[in-house]
Design a protein around this motif. Structure first.
Motif, PDB file in Angstrom:
ATOM      1  N   ARG A 173       0.836  -1.192   0.000  1.00  0.00           N
ATOM      2  CA  ARG A 173       0.000   0.000   0.000  1.00  0.00           C
ATOM      3  C   ARG A 173       0.874   1.247   0.000  1.00  0.00           C
ATOM      4  O   ARG A 173       2.027   1.225   0.422  1.00  0.00           O
ATOM      5  N   ALA A 174       0.302   2.347  -0.479  1.00  0.00           N
ATOM      6  CA  ALA A 174       0.981   3.646  -0.504  1.00  0.00           C
ATOM      7  C   ALA A 174       2.317   3.571  -1.243  1.00  0.00           C
ATOM      8  O   ALA A 174       3.318   4.145  -0.834  1.00  0.00           O
ATOM      9  N   GLY A 175       2.328   2.819  -2.349  1.00  0.00           N
ATOM     10  CA  GLY A 175       3.517   2.769  -3.191  1.00  0.00           C
ATOM     11  C   GLY A 175       4.566   1.771  -2.757  1.00  0.00           C
ATOM     12  O   GLY A 175       5.593   1.635  -3.430  1.00  0.00           O
ATOM     13  N   ALA A 176       4.343   1.057  -1.656  1.00  0.00           N
ATOM     14  CA  ALA A 176       5.336   0.095  -1.173  1.00  0.00           C
ATOM     15  C   ALA A 176       5.154  -1.247  -1.879  1.00  0.00           C
ATOM     16  O   ALA A 176       4.204  -1.466  -2.630  1.00  0.00           O
ATOM     17  N   THR A 177       6.093  -2.157  -1.656  1.00  0.00           N
ATOM     18  CA  THR A 177       5.991  -3.513  -2.172  1.00  0.00           C
ATOM     19  C   THR A 177       5.619  -4.450  -1.034  1.00  0.00           C
ATOM     20  O   THR A 177       5.730  -4.102   0.146  1.00  0.00           O
ATOM     21  N   GLY A 178       5.197  -5.650  -1.379  1.00  0.00           N
ATOM     22  CA  GLY A 178       4.803  -6.595  -0.347  1.00  0.00           C
ATOM     23  C   GLY A 178       4.924  -8.022  -0.840  1.00  0.00           C
ATOM     24  O   GLY A 178       5.131  -8.284  -2.033  1.00  0.00           O
ATOM     25  N   LEU A 179       4.788  -8.948   0.091  1.00  0.00           N
ATOM     26  CA  LEU A 179       4.900 -10.368  -0.210  1.00  0.00           C
ATOM     27  C   LEU A 179       3.693 -11.095   0.356  1.00  0.00           C
ATOM     28  O   LEU A 179       3.330 -10.888   1.523  1.00  0.00           O
ATOM     29  N   ALA A 180       3.059 -11.930  -0.459  1.00  0.00           N
ATOM     30  CA  ALA A 180       1.909 -12.728  -0.028  1.00  0.00           C
ATOM     31  C   ALA A 180       2.253 -14.207  -0.161  1.00  0.00           C
ATOM     32  O   ALA A 180       2.600 -14.670  -1.251  1.00  0.00           O
TER      33      ALA A 180
END
Length: 483
Positions: free
Chosen positions: A338-345
């Motif tokens: 969110r808010a331009g960040a990256t993430g891992l699922a």
């Protein structure tokens, strides 16, 4: 429109946006804000995490600031309906943040807390009311709120409202609203039931759709690990031992499953909190506050939180259980990146959940990469150590003399300790006192003789025994009885 200043928003609103560090609108904001400011109804299709709240909050604040008027008692000018307590609180916070330089009042009402304080807040009227449908109707039924002065209606996450069974409540709310109003309708998906509901709410709406219905967040790296059910908890422990994980949301399919995961993690020394429908509102607020503050980096939730948690810095989402509704997968993993960040699922998939994985891949049109099980999986904690602490049960005993055979006024049947002990035998008639019908008030008589039984070898005879209460009970004596 490339900047918020291009929309012609009021200066106090722009000042608040600058202090929050917002300069450029998201696609949903760029398309929706001009229509809302022009007074048109909107039917918006946008997944969570796209900036949808600001897309309606900013132009609503602008319109209210332009047309200020005294508030009527027990009324509101803007009504925002959302499906969950958490989402309602976040929407209200957004209105307060963007409108902090304006003299506008915002209140939020939802169930799970005492209604008296909410009634007092609404007694003088408010500009913006954010509510869940159930508590809204409670306030209306108690005469604490009227909807006759609503100028703008917002229905957020409409598809989740239908999933939670709010369809009848929504239809009732529509009948209580003035016909001359502006309506904004937002949903992540648009099945036929949602389209029909939109027809009831909207008049000649502008349609805004910024992403395909089932598009997963672009900056989320997805993976799946095939695992046996008994290995899920040790696998989660191994994942959470990674120090690079900042904040992680763990999703389970059931409320009991969420509590069980928390007990396991606490047993192995990993602090975690659960949030689901069985938790009280104070418990949910404390868990969410600790997660936001970073004092608790693991939050275990059911799908009630898939679209109700907006926390920056969620680095990972773990699907401990794959959802049986593929759209829920999209909303779950949208909690990160969110808010331009990256993430891992990361998703755990047992044999029974492979069909759910196929449905997810069919919906998203993406093949989820497979990861192997880690080589250093910890040994599982024995199930006997994870049992929920036994609650103290009231001692089972004979009911008090005044409770037997009689229920006082206002006393429920379940108040009797023996009320829920299983099915009862059929009654053969009222059972009188042992000496009912005898002289001297049923006192023992020395001359009273016991009934003679047939001697052994004699045929059993059928006879009737008058118990003194007028009930004739037929019985068959089959010889001496054992004590």
């Amino acid at each position: 429109m490339t900047l918020f200043s291009d929309f012609g928003l009021a200066q106090p609103i722009l000042k608040a946006l600058v202090s929050e560090g917002y300069e450029k609108p998201t696609p949903i904001q760029a398309q929706a804000i001009p229509h809302v400011m022009a007074g048109r109804d909107i039917c918006g299709i946008a997944q969570t995490g796209t900036g949808k709240t600001a897309a309606f909050a900013l132009p609503i604040l602008h319109r209210l600031s332009e047309k200020s008027r005294p508030l009527a008692r027990k009324s509101c000018r803007v009504l925002v309906l959302s499906p969950t307590r958490e989402l309602s609180g976040q929407i209200a916070d957004s209105f307060r943040t963007y409108g902090r330089n304006l003299r506008l009042s915002t209140s939020v009402v939802f169930g799970g807390v005492t209604i008296g304080k909410q009634e007092r807040e609404l007694s003088g009227g408010v500009d913006i009311l954010v509510a869940t449908p159930g508590r809204l109707l409670d306030l209306i039924d108690r005469g604490s709120l009227t909807l006759r002065d609503v100028e703008i209606l917002v229905l957020d996450e409409a598809d989740q409202m239908l999933d939670l069974g709010f369809i009848h409540a929504l239809k009732r709310v529509v009948k209580l609203l003035p016909k001359d109003r502006q309506s904004l309708f937002f949903s992540a998906t648009m099945p036929k039931t949602i389209a029909s509901l939109a027809d009831d709410f909207l008049r000649d709406p502008a349609k805004v759709a910024v992403t395909p219905v089932a598009t997963t967040a672009e900056r989320v790296e997805q993976s799946v690990i095939f695992v046996q059910t008994s290995q899920k908890s040790p696998l989660l422990e191994a994942v959470l031992r990674d120090e690079s994980i900042d904040r992680v949301l763990v999703f389970t399919r059931t409320k009991h499953g969420a509590d069980k995961v928390v007990r396991y993690l606490e047993k192995v020394g990993i602090a975690a909190a659960a949030i689901h429908g069985n938790k009280s509102q104070p418990q949910r607020e404390r868990a969410l506050a600790a997660f936001r503050a970073g004092t608790c980096r693991v939050l275990v939730a059911t799908d009630i939180a898939a679209r109700g948690i907006d926390v920056d810095g969620v680095s990972h989402v773990v699907n401990y259980d794959l959802p049986n509704v593929p759209e829920s997968y999209v909303h779950r993993i949208g909690r990160t990146a969110r808010a331009g960040a990256t993430g891992l699922a990361i998703s755990f998939c047992n044999d029974e959940e492979r069909a759910y994985l196929k449905d997810i891949e069919k919906l998203t049109r993406l093949k989820v990469p497979v990861m192997p099980l880690p080589a250093d999986m910890p040994a599982p904690v024995p199930a006997s150590e994870l049992r929920e602490p036994r609650r103290e049960q009231p001692q089972r005993g004979r009911p008090a003399p005044h409770a037997r055979g009689h229920q006082g006024h206002g006393q429920s049947r379940s108040a009797d300790p023996s009320a829920d002990r299983g099915p009862k035998r059929r009654s053969r008639g009222p059972k009188p006192a042992a000496n009912a019908g005898q002289p001297n008030g049923g006192q023992k008589q020395s001359q009273a003789r016991p009934a003679q039984r047939p001697s052994q070898g004699q045929p059993a005879q059928k006879r009737s025994d008058n118990r003194g209460d007028g009930a004739q009970v037929a019985w068959l004596d089959k010889g001496p009885r054992r004590r």
